[in-house]
Design an enzyme around this catalytic site. Sequence first.
Site, PDB file in Angstrom:
ATOM      1  N   ARG A  45      52.990  48.172   7.915  1.00 46.88           N
ATOM      2  CA  ARG A  45      53.438  49.480   8.395  1.00 46.88           C
ATOM      3  C   ARG A  45      53.190  49.596   9.896  1.00 46.88           C
ATOM      4  O   ARG A  45      52.088  49.319  10.371  1.00 46.88           O
ATOM      5  CB  ARG A  45      52.721  50.613   7.647  1.00 46.88           C
ATOM      6  CG  ARG A  45      53.001  50.567   6.156  1.00 46.88           C
ATOM      7  CD  ARG A  45      52.409  51.720   5.394  1.00 46.88           C
ATOM      8  NE  ARG A  45      52.634  51.555   3.964  1.00 46.88           N
ATOM      9  CZ  ARG A  45      52.191  52.389   3.018  1.00 46.88           C
ATOM     10  NH1 ARG A  45      51.509  53.470   3.377  1.00 46.88           N
ATOM     11  NH2 ARG A  45      52.430  52.156   1.746  1.00 46.88           N
TER      12      ARG A  45
ATOM     13  N   ARG B 135      43.696  53.410   9.167  1.00 50.51           N
ATOM     14  CA  ARG B 135      45.145  53.379   9.409  1.00 50.51           C
ATOM     15  C   ARG B 135      45.464  52.123  10.211  1.00 50.51           C
ATOM     16  O   ARG B 135      45.297  52.070  11.417  1.00 50.51           O
ATOM     17  CB  ARG B 135      45.591  54.639  10.156  1.00 50.51           C
ATOM     18  CG  ARG B 135      47.100  54.870  10.134  1.00 50.51           C
ATOM     19  CD  ARG B 135      47.470  56.198  10.761  1.00 50.51           C
ATOM     20  NE  ARG B 135      46.935  57.324  10.026  1.00 50.51           N
ATOM     21  CZ  ARG B 135      47.491  57.860   8.938  1.00 50.51           C
ATOM     22  NH1 ARG B 135      48.610  57.340   8.458  1.00 50.51           N
ATOM     23  NH2 ARG B 135      46.928  58.892   8.337  1.00 50.51           N
TER      24      ARG B 135
ATOM     25  N   SER C 217      48.735  57.206  -3.903  1.00 51.17           N
ATOM     26  CA  SER C 217      49.840  58.157  -4.030  1.00 51.17           C
ATOM     27  C   SER C 217      50.627  57.825  -5.288  1.00 51.17           C
ATOM     28  O   SER C 217      51.041  56.678  -5.472  1.00 51.17           O
ATOM     29  CB  SER C 217      50.775  58.092  -2.818  1.00 51.17           C
ATOM     30  OG  SER C 217      50.136  58.598  -1.673  1.00 51.17           O
TER      31      SER C 217
END
Length: 443
Positions: A278, A293, A370
Amino acid sequence: MIDIKFIRENTDAVRRAIEVKRVACDLDRLLAVDQDRRDAQAEADKLRGELKELSAQIGHYKNPKSKWFQDQLARGRTADELKREGESIQAQTGDIKTRIKDLEDRERGIAEAFNELMLTVPQVPSTSTPVGATDADNVEVRRWGEPRQFEFEPLDHVELGTKLGIIDIERGVKLAGTRNYLLRGAGSMLHHAVLRLAMDTIVGRGFEPVTVPVLVRDEMMVGTGYFPGGEEQAYRCERDAKSLVGTAEVSLTAMYGDEILDAEQLPIKLAAVSTCFRREAGAAGKDTHGLYRIHFFDKVEQVVLCHADDTEGEKHHHEIIANAEAVLQALALPYRLMQVCTGDMGQGKVEMYDIETWMPSRGGYGETHSASRFGDFQARRLNLRYKDAETKKNVFCHTLNNTVIASPRILIAILEQYQNADGTVTVPPALRAYMGGMEKIGP
Protein backbone atom coordinates in the site's frame (compact mmCIF):
# COMPACT_ATOMS: atom_id res chain seq x y z
CA MET A 1 -21.54 -2.48 -10.08
CA ILE A 2 -25.13 -2.03 -8.96
CA ASP A 3 -28.02 -3.38 -11.06
CA ILE A 4 -29.26 -0.47 -13.22
CA LYS A 5 -32.82 -1.73 -12.81
CA PHE A 6 -32.41 -1.42 -9.03
CA ILE A 7 -31.05 2.11 -9.48
CA ARG A 8 -34.03 3.14 -11.62
CA GLU A 9 -36.54 1.66 -9.18
CA ASN A 10 -34.77 2.83 -5.99
CA THR A 11 -33.35 6.19 -7.01
CA ASP A 12 -33.99 7.81 -3.62
CA ALA A 13 -32.20 5.00 -1.76
CA VAL A 14 -29.21 5.20 -4.10
CA ARG A 15 -29.12 9.00 -3.82
CA ARG A 16 -29.15 8.64 -0.04
CA ALA A 17 -26.29 6.11 -0.22
CA ILE A 18 -24.24 8.58 -2.28
CA GLU A 19 -24.85 11.21 0.37
CA VAL A 20 -24.13 9.18 3.51
CA LYS A 21 -21.15 7.34 2.01
CA ARG A 22 -19.72 10.65 0.78
CA VAL A 23 -19.09 9.17 -2.67
CA ALA A 24 -18.51 11.25 -5.81
CA CYS A 25 -21.27 10.03 -8.11
CA ASP A 26 -23.41 12.07 -10.54
CA LEU A 27 -26.63 10.07 -10.34
CA ASP A 28 -28.67 12.48 -12.45
CA ARG A 29 -26.16 12.26 -15.28
CA LEU A 30 -26.12 8.46 -14.98
CA LEU A 31 -29.91 8.30 -15.29
CA ALA A 32 -29.82 10.66 -18.29
CA VAL A 33 -27.12 8.59 -20.01
CA ASP A 34 -29.06 5.43 -19.20
CA GLN A 35 -32.14 6.91 -20.91
CA ASP A 36 -30.04 7.88 -23.94
CA ARG A 37 -28.66 4.34 -24.02
CA ARG A 38 -32.13 2.80 -23.91
CA ASP A 39 -33.47 5.19 -26.55
CA ALA A 40 -30.56 4.42 -28.87
CA GLN A 41 -31.01 0.68 -28.32
CA ALA A 42 -34.74 0.92 -29.00
CA GLU A 43 -34.21 2.92 -32.18
CA ALA A 44 -31.50 0.56 -33.40
CA ASP A 45 -33.69 -2.48 -32.68
CA LYS A 46 -36.57 -0.90 -34.59
CA LEU A 47 -34.34 -0.21 -37.58
CA ARG A 48 -32.93 -3.75 -37.49
CA GLY A 49 -36.50 -5.05 -37.61
CA GLU A 50 -37.27 -2.84 -40.62
CA LEU A 51 -34.05 -3.93 -42.32
CA LYS A 52 -34.89 -7.59 -41.81
CA GLU A 53 -38.35 -7.09 -43.31
CA LEU A 54 -37.03 -5.17 -46.34
CA SER A 55 -34.20 -7.63 -46.90
CA ALA A 56 -36.75 -10.44 -47.09
CA GLN A 57 -38.68 -8.47 -49.72
CA ILE A 58 -35.59 -7.86 -51.86
CA GLY A 59 -35.18 -11.59 -52.23
CA HIS A 60 -38.49 -11.73 -54.12
CA TYR A 61 -37.50 -8.96 -56.51
CA LYS A 62 -34.18 -10.57 -57.36
CA ASN A 63 -35.65 -13.91 -58.45
CA PRO A 64 -37.76 -13.56 -61.64
CA LYS A 65 -38.54 -17.28 -61.56
CA SER A 66 -40.05 -17.18 -58.09
CA LYS A 67 -43.78 -17.73 -57.62
CA TRP A 68 -44.12 -14.23 -56.07
CA PHE A 69 -42.47 -12.56 -59.10
CA GLN A 70 -44.62 -14.52 -61.56
CA ASP A 71 -47.75 -13.65 -59.60
CA GLN A 72 -46.88 -9.94 -59.87
CA LEU A 73 -46.43 -10.25 -63.63
CA ALA A 74 -49.78 -12.07 -63.86
CA ARG A 75 -51.39 -9.09 -62.13
CA GLY A 76 -50.25 -6.79 -64.91
CA ARG A 77 -47.05 -5.42 -63.44
CA THR A 78 -44.00 -5.23 -65.70
CA ALA A 79 -40.51 -6.59 -65.07
CA ASP A 80 -39.02 -3.08 -65.34
CA GLU A 81 -41.50 -1.79 -62.78
CA LEU A 82 -40.58 -4.56 -60.37
CA LYS A 83 -36.90 -3.94 -61.01
CA ARG A 84 -37.26 -0.23 -60.15
CA GLU A 85 -39.25 -1.09 -57.03
CA GLY A 86 -36.63 -3.59 -55.94
CA GLU A 87 -33.86 -1.04 -56.49
CA SER A 88 -35.82 1.47 -54.39
CA ILE A 89 -36.12 -1.00 -51.55
CA GLN A 90 -32.42 -1.82 -51.91
CA ALA A 91 -31.63 1.88 -51.52
CA GLN A 92 -33.83 2.03 -48.43
CA THR A 93 -31.89 -0.85 -46.85
CA GLY A 94 -28.65 1.00 -47.57
CA ASP A 95 -29.98 4.11 -45.81
CA ILE A 96 -31.13 2.01 -42.85
CA LYS A 97 -27.74 0.27 -42.60
CA THR A 98 -26.05 3.68 -42.48
CA ARG A 99 -28.44 4.84 -39.75
CA ILE A 100 -27.82 1.62 -37.77
CA LYS A 101 -24.05 2.07 -38.05
CA ASP A 102 -24.34 5.66 -36.84
CA LEU A 103 -26.49 4.47 -33.93
CA GLU A 104 -24.03 1.70 -33.07
CA ASP A 105 -21.18 4.25 -33.01
CA ARG A 106 -23.32 6.43 -30.78
CA GLU A 107 -24.20 3.45 -28.56
CA ARG A 108 -20.51 2.66 -28.05
CA GLY A 109 -19.85 6.19 -26.84
CA ILE A 110 -22.90 6.12 -24.61
CA ALA A 111 -21.95 2.68 -23.27
CA GLU A 112 -18.46 3.92 -22.35
CA ALA A 113 -19.91 6.89 -20.45
CA PHE A 114 -22.54 4.64 -18.87
CA ASN A 115 -19.99 2.09 -17.63
CA GLU A 116 -17.74 4.80 -16.20
CA LEU A 117 -20.66 6.30 -14.30
CA MET A 118 -21.91 2.91 -13.11
CA LEU A 119 -18.51 2.20 -11.55
CA THR A 120 -19.00 5.20 -9.25
CA VAL A 121 -22.39 4.14 -7.83
CA PRO A 122 -22.15 2.99 -4.19
CA GLN A 123 -23.78 -0.06 -2.68
CA VAL A 124 -26.75 0.84 -0.49
CA PRO A 125 -25.70 0.23 3.15
CA SER A 126 -27.72 -1.96 5.47
CA THR A 127 -30.40 -0.28 7.57
CA SER A 128 -28.42 -1.18 10.69
CA THR A 129 -25.32 0.71 9.58
CA PRO A 130 -24.82 3.90 11.61
CA VAL A 131 -24.84 7.11 9.59
CA GLY A 132 -21.70 9.15 10.07
CA ALA A 133 -18.89 10.99 8.31
CA THR A 134 -15.62 9.60 9.74
CA ASP A 135 -14.26 6.83 11.94
CA ALA A 136 -15.13 9.05 14.92
CA ASP A 137 -18.76 8.11 14.20
CA ASN A 138 -18.17 4.35 14.31
CA VAL A 139 -20.13 2.57 17.04
CA GLU A 140 -18.61 0.23 19.61
CA VAL A 141 -20.39 -3.15 19.72
CA ARG A 142 -18.44 -4.99 22.40
CA ARG A 143 -15.08 -5.40 24.11
CA TRP A 144 -13.02 -8.42 25.05
CA GLY A 145 -10.21 -8.49 27.61
CA GLU A 146 -8.76 -5.81 29.85
CA PRO A 147 -5.75 -3.67 28.92
CA ARG A 148 -2.71 -4.48 31.02
CA GLN A 149 -1.91 -2.18 33.93
CA PHE A 150 1.88 -1.82 34.09
CA GLU A 151 3.87 -1.61 37.32
CA PHE A 152 6.74 0.00 35.40
CA GLU A 153 7.10 2.56 32.61
CA PRO A 154 6.45 0.55 29.45
CA LEU A 155 8.38 1.08 26.23
CA ASP A 156 6.77 1.36 22.83
CA HIS A 157 7.36 -1.35 20.23
CA VAL A 158 10.07 0.59 18.40
CA GLU A 159 12.13 1.12 21.57
CA LEU A 160 11.60 -2.50 22.59
CA GLY A 161 12.35 -3.90 19.15
CA THR A 162 15.43 -1.76 18.63
CA LYS A 163 16.93 -2.67 22.02
CA LEU A 164 16.21 -6.35 21.43
CA GLY A 165 17.61 -6.21 17.90
CA ILE A 166 14.40 -7.57 16.37
CA ILE A 167 13.15 -4.41 14.59
CA ASP A 168 15.49 -2.41 12.34
CA ILE A 169 13.69 0.57 10.86
CA GLU A 170 16.86 2.48 10.01
CA ARG A 171 18.12 -0.18 7.59
CA GLY A 172 14.63 -0.76 6.21
CA VAL A 173 14.46 2.92 5.30
CA LYS A 174 17.95 2.72 3.80
CA LEU A 175 16.80 -0.11 1.57
CA ALA A 176 13.40 1.15 0.47
CA GLY A 177 12.63 4.60 1.85
CA THR A 178 10.18 5.75 4.51
CA ARG A 179 7.57 3.43 6.04
CA ASN A 180 9.81 0.41 5.55
CA TYR A 181 11.48 -1.83 8.11
CA LEU A 182 13.32 -5.07 8.80
CA LEU A 183 12.24 -7.76 11.24
CA ARG A 184 15.24 -9.71 12.50
CA GLY A 185 15.87 -12.83 14.48
CA ALA A 186 13.13 -13.49 17.00
CA GLY A 187 11.16 -10.58 15.50
CA SER A 188 10.94 -12.37 12.17
CA MET A 189 10.12 -15.63 13.99
CA LEU A 190 7.34 -13.92 15.94
CA HIS A 191 5.93 -12.44 12.73
CA HIS A 192 5.76 -15.83 11.02
CA ALA A 193 4.44 -17.52 14.16
CA VAL A 194 1.47 -15.14 14.23
CA LEU A 195 0.72 -15.85 10.57
CA ARG A 196 0.97 -19.60 11.09
CA LEU A 197 -1.33 -19.49 14.12
CA ALA A 198 -3.87 -17.52 12.10
CA MET A 199 -3.63 -19.86 9.11
CA ASP A 200 -3.96 -22.96 11.26
CA THR A 201 -6.98 -21.44 12.99
CA ILE A 202 -8.80 -20.53 9.79
CA VAL A 203 -8.03 -23.83 8.04
CA GLY A 204 -9.24 -25.65 11.15
CA ARG A 205 -12.51 -23.78 10.74
CA GLY A 206 -13.13 -25.14 7.27
CA PHE A 207 -11.45 -22.60 4.99
CA GLU A 208 -9.43 -23.81 2.00
CA PRO A 209 -5.86 -22.49 2.02
CA VAL A 210 -4.84 -20.93 -1.30
CA THR A 211 -1.53 -19.51 -2.49
CA VAL A 212 -2.36 -16.55 -4.71
CA PRO A 213 -0.63 -14.06 -7.04
CA VAL A 214 0.03 -10.67 -5.48
CA LEU A 215 0.51 -8.99 -8.87
CA VAL A 216 -2.84 -9.00 -10.66
CA ARG A 217 -4.40 -7.57 -13.79
CA ASP A 218 -6.09 -4.21 -13.34
CA GLU A 219 -9.41 -5.85 -14.27
CA MET A 220 -9.26 -7.70 -10.95
CA MET A 221 -8.76 -4.44 -9.07
CA VAL A 222 -11.79 -3.00 -10.85
CA GLY A 223 -13.75 -6.19 -10.20
CA THR A 224 -13.19 -6.10 -6.46
CA GLY A 225 -13.94 -2.38 -6.25
CA TYR A 226 -10.46 -0.96 -5.67
CA PHE A 227 -10.40 0.77 -9.07
CA PRO A 228 -11.47 3.34 -10.06
CA GLY A 229 -10.71 5.53 -7.09
CA GLY A 230 -7.93 3.61 -5.39
CA GLU A 231 -5.21 3.89 -8.01
CA GLU A 232 -3.17 6.32 -5.91
CA GLN A 233 -3.02 3.81 -3.05
CA ALA A 234 -1.77 0.95 -5.24
CA TYR A 235 1.69 0.16 -6.52
CA ARG A 236 1.00 -0.09 -10.23
CA CYS A 237 2.93 -1.68 -13.07
CA GLU A 238 1.38 0.43 -15.83
CA ARG A 239 3.45 -1.15 -18.59
CA ASP A 240 1.81 -4.49 -17.85
CA ALA A 241 -1.60 -3.11 -16.77
CA LYS A 242 -1.12 -4.86 -13.44
CA SER A 243 -1.02 -3.83 -9.78
CA LEU A 244 0.37 -5.20 -6.55
CA VAL A 245 -2.52 -6.12 -4.27
CA GLY A 246 -3.15 -4.42 -0.96
CA THR A 247 -4.88 -7.58 0.27
CA ALA A 248 -5.30 -11.19 -0.84
CA GLU A 249 -9.03 -10.40 -0.95
CA VAL A 250 -8.50 -9.28 -4.55
CA SER A 251 -7.07 -12.59 -5.74
CA LEU A 252 -9.36 -14.80 -3.66
CA THR A 253 -12.57 -13.00 -4.64
CA ALA A 254 -11.65 -12.69 -8.32
CA MET A 255 -10.45 -16.26 -8.85
CA TYR A 256 -13.95 -17.42 -9.86
CA GLY A 257 -14.72 -14.36 -12.00
CA ASP A 258 -16.54 -15.02 -15.30
CA GLU A 259 -17.58 -18.44 -14.03
CA ILE A 260 -20.96 -19.98 -13.26
CA LEU A 261 -20.79 -22.10 -10.13
CA ASP A 262 -23.22 -24.80 -9.03
CA ALA A 263 -25.42 -23.70 -6.15
CA GLU A 264 -24.23 -26.78 -4.23
CA GLN A 265 -20.65 -25.45 -4.31
CA LEU A 266 -21.63 -22.53 -2.10
CA PRO A 267 -20.54 -21.30 0.31
CA ILE A 268 -16.94 -21.32 -0.85
CA LYS A 269 -14.58 -20.41 1.98
CA LEU A 270 -11.04 -19.42 1.08
CA ALA A 271 -7.99 -18.18 2.98
CA ALA A 272 -4.59 -16.95 1.89
CA VAL A 273 -1.48 -15.51 3.45
CA SER A 274 0.20 -12.96 1.23
CA THR A 275 2.39 -9.92 1.23
CA CYS A 276 0.31 -6.76 0.79
CA PHE A 277 1.46 -3.44 -0.66
CA ARG A 278 0.00 0.00 0.00
CA ARG A 279 1.37 3.38 -1.01
CA GLU A 280 -0.47 5.16 1.83
CA ALA A 281 -0.87 8.19 -0.41
CA GLY A 282 -2.20 11.17 1.49
CA ALA A 283 -1.18 9.68 4.83
CA ALA A 284 1.88 11.89 5.35
CA GLY A 285 2.29 12.67 9.03
CA LYS A 286 -0.39 10.16 10.05
CA ASP A 287 0.60 7.19 12.21
CA THR A 288 4.17 7.45 10.95
CA HIS A 289 5.82 6.06 14.06
CA GLY A 290 6.96 2.47 13.94
CA LEU A 291 5.07 -0.39 12.33
CA TYR A 292 1.51 0.92 12.33
CA ARG A 293 1.20 2.39 8.82
CA ILE A 294 3.76 0.89 6.47
CA HIS A 295 4.17 0.12 2.78
CA PHE A 296 4.30 -3.67 2.94
CA PHE A 297 3.08 -6.28 5.38
CA ASP A 298 1.82 -9.86 5.48
CA LYS A 299 -1.80 -10.74 6.07
CA VAL A 300 -3.95 -13.82 6.39
CA GLU A 301 -7.23 -13.02 4.63
CA GLN A 302 -10.51 -14.93 4.63
CA VAL A 303 -13.09 -14.69 1.83
CA VAL A 304 -16.57 -16.20 1.54
CA LEU A 305 -18.61 -16.57 -1.64
CA CYS A 306 -22.21 -17.43 -0.82
CA HIS A 307 -25.75 -17.50 -2.18
CA ALA A 308 -27.54 -14.24 -2.96
CA ASP A 309 -29.31 -14.15 0.37
CA ASP A 310 -28.87 -11.33 2.89
CA THR A 311 -29.67 -13.56 5.86
CA GLU A 312 -27.02 -16.05 4.79
CA GLY A 313 -24.59 -13.19 4.18
CA GLU A 314 -25.15 -11.82 7.68
CA LYS A 315 -24.53 -15.26 9.16
CA HIS A 316 -21.20 -15.57 7.33
CA HIS A 317 -20.30 -12.01 8.29
CA HIS A 318 -20.53 -12.82 11.98
CA GLU A 319 -18.72 -16.10 11.37
CA ILE A 320 -15.67 -14.46 9.82
CA ILE A 321 -15.61 -11.89 12.61
CA ALA A 322 -15.63 -14.74 15.14
CA ASN A 323 -12.70 -16.36 13.31
CA ALA A 324 -10.57 -13.26 13.78
CA GLU A 325 -11.68 -12.90 17.40
CA ALA A 326 -10.58 -16.49 18.04
CA VAL A 327 -7.01 -15.62 17.04
CA LEU A 328 -6.93 -12.50 19.21
CA GLN A 329 -8.36 -14.41 22.14
CA ALA A 330 -5.76 -17.15 21.67
CA LEU A 331 -3.14 -14.39 21.90
CA ALA A 332 -4.96 -12.88 24.92
CA LEU A 333 -4.97 -9.44 23.29
CA PRO A 334 -7.72 -7.06 24.44
CA TYR A 335 -9.82 -5.68 21.59
CA ARG A 336 -13.10 -4.05 20.73
CA LEU A 337 -15.51 -4.62 17.83
CA MET A 338 -16.67 -1.48 16.03
CA GLN A 339 -19.56 -1.14 13.59
CA VAL A 340 -18.31 1.14 10.84
CA CYS A 341 -20.42 4.14 9.85
CA THR A 342 -21.52 5.00 6.32
CA GLY A 343 -18.86 7.65 5.69
CA ASP A 344 -16.01 5.35 6.71
CA MET A 345 -17.05 2.08 5.06
CA GLY A 346 -16.28 2.58 1.38
CA GLN A 347 -18.23 2.40 -1.84
CA GLY A 348 -19.06 -1.26 -2.26
CA LYS A 349 -19.93 -2.41 1.23
CA VAL A 350 -23.36 -3.26 2.60
CA GLU A 351 -22.07 -3.56 6.14
CA MET A 352 -18.66 -3.37 7.79
CA TYR A 353 -17.08 -4.01 11.17
CA ASP A 354 -13.56 -3.22 12.38
CA ILE A 355 -11.68 -4.92 15.18
CA GLU A 356 -9.39 -2.61 17.10
CA THR A 357 -6.71 -4.10 19.35
CA TRP A 358 -5.32 -2.40 22.45
CA MET A 359 -1.89 -0.82 21.88
CA PRO A 360 -0.35 0.69 25.04
CA SER A 361 1.89 3.18 23.22
CA ARG A 362 -1.15 4.67 21.47
CA GLY A 363 -3.05 4.86 24.72
CA GLY A 364 -6.00 3.22 23.02
CA TYR A 365 -7.22 0.77 20.43
CA GLY A 366 -5.74 0.59 16.92
CA GLU A 367 -7.48 -0.94 13.92
CA THR A 368 -6.17 -4.42 13.12
CA HIS A 369 -9.04 -6.10 11.23
CA SER A 370 -11.80 -5.13 8.78
CA ALA A 371 -14.77 -7.39 8.04
CA SER A 372 -16.93 -6.43 5.07
CA ARG A 373 -20.15 -7.69 3.46
CA PHE A 374 -20.60 -6.61 -0.17
CA GLY A 375 -23.83 -8.21 -1.31
CA ASP A 376 -23.49 -8.71 -5.08
CA PHE A 377 -21.39 -5.55 -5.64
CA GLN A 378 -18.10 -7.34 -6.38
CA ALA A 379 -19.76 -10.32 -8.05
CA ARG A 380 -21.47 -8.10 -10.63
CA ARG A 381 -18.17 -6.46 -11.51
CA LEU A 382 -16.46 -9.85 -11.72
CA ASN A 383 -19.38 -11.60 -13.46
CA LEU A 384 -19.26 -14.20 -10.68
CA ARG A 385 -22.46 -16.25 -10.71
CA TYR A 386 -24.08 -19.52 -9.70
CA LYS A 387 -26.99 -21.43 -11.18
CA ASP A 388 -29.97 -21.36 -8.84
CA ALA A 389 -31.12 -24.91 -8.12
CA GLU A 390 -34.83 -24.06 -8.30
CA THR A 391 -35.15 -21.40 -10.98
CA LYS A 392 -32.18 -22.63 -13.04
CA LYS A 393 -31.31 -18.97 -13.56
CA ASN A 394 -27.81 -17.58 -13.21
CA VAL A 395 -27.56 -15.43 -10.08
CA PHE A 396 -24.74 -13.19 -8.86
CA CYS A 397 -23.02 -14.48 -5.72
CA HIS A 398 -22.62 -12.46 -2.54
CA THR A 399 -19.08 -11.90 -1.27
CA LEU A 400 -17.54 -11.20 2.13
CA ASN A 401 -14.04 -10.85 3.52
CA ASN A 402 -12.17 -10.23 6.75
CA THR A 403 -8.65 -10.09 8.07
CA VAL A 404 -7.63 -13.10 10.14
CA ILE A 405 -4.41 -11.37 11.21
CA ALA A 406 -2.07 -8.75 9.75
CA SER A 407 1.56 -8.48 10.77
CA PRO A 408 3.65 -6.62 11.75
CA ARG A 409 0.87 -4.27 12.93
CA ILE A 410 -0.35 -6.89 15.39
CA LEU A 411 3.23 -7.13 16.72
CA ILE A 412 2.74 -3.65 18.18
CA ALA A 413 0.09 -5.05 20.51
CA ILE A 414 2.01 -8.25 21.26
CA LEU A 415 5.39 -6.67 21.99
CA GLU A 416 4.00 -3.79 24.05
CA GLN A 417 1.58 -5.85 26.14
CA TYR A 418 3.91 -8.80 26.72
CA GLN A 419 6.97 -6.73 27.67
CA ASN A 420 8.71 -7.15 30.98
CA ALA A 421 10.38 -4.67 33.29
CA ASP A 422 13.84 -5.97 32.32
CA GLY A 423 13.25 -5.13 28.63
CA THR A 424 12.50 -8.68 27.53
CA VAL A 425 9.25 -9.82 25.93
CA THR A 426 7.33 -12.92 26.94
CA VAL A 427 6.26 -15.00 23.95
CA PRO A 428 2.49 -15.58 24.08
CA PRO A 429 1.84 -19.24 24.94
CA ALA A 430 -0.16 -19.74 21.73
CA LEU A 431 2.92 -18.89 19.64
CA ARG A 432 5.60 -20.88 21.42
CA ALA A 433 5.12 -24.07 19.43
CA TYR A 434 5.75 -22.04 16.25
CA MET A 435 8.94 -20.58 17.70
CA GLY A 436 10.69 -23.76 18.71
CA GLY A 437 9.46 -23.56 22.28
CA MET A 438 10.90 -20.05 22.84
CA GLU A 439 9.28 -18.50 25.92
CA LYS A 440 11.05 -15.14 26.03
CA ILE A 441 12.67 -12.72 23.61
CA GLY A 442 15.77 -11.14 25.07
CA PRO A 443 18.97 -11.98 26.85
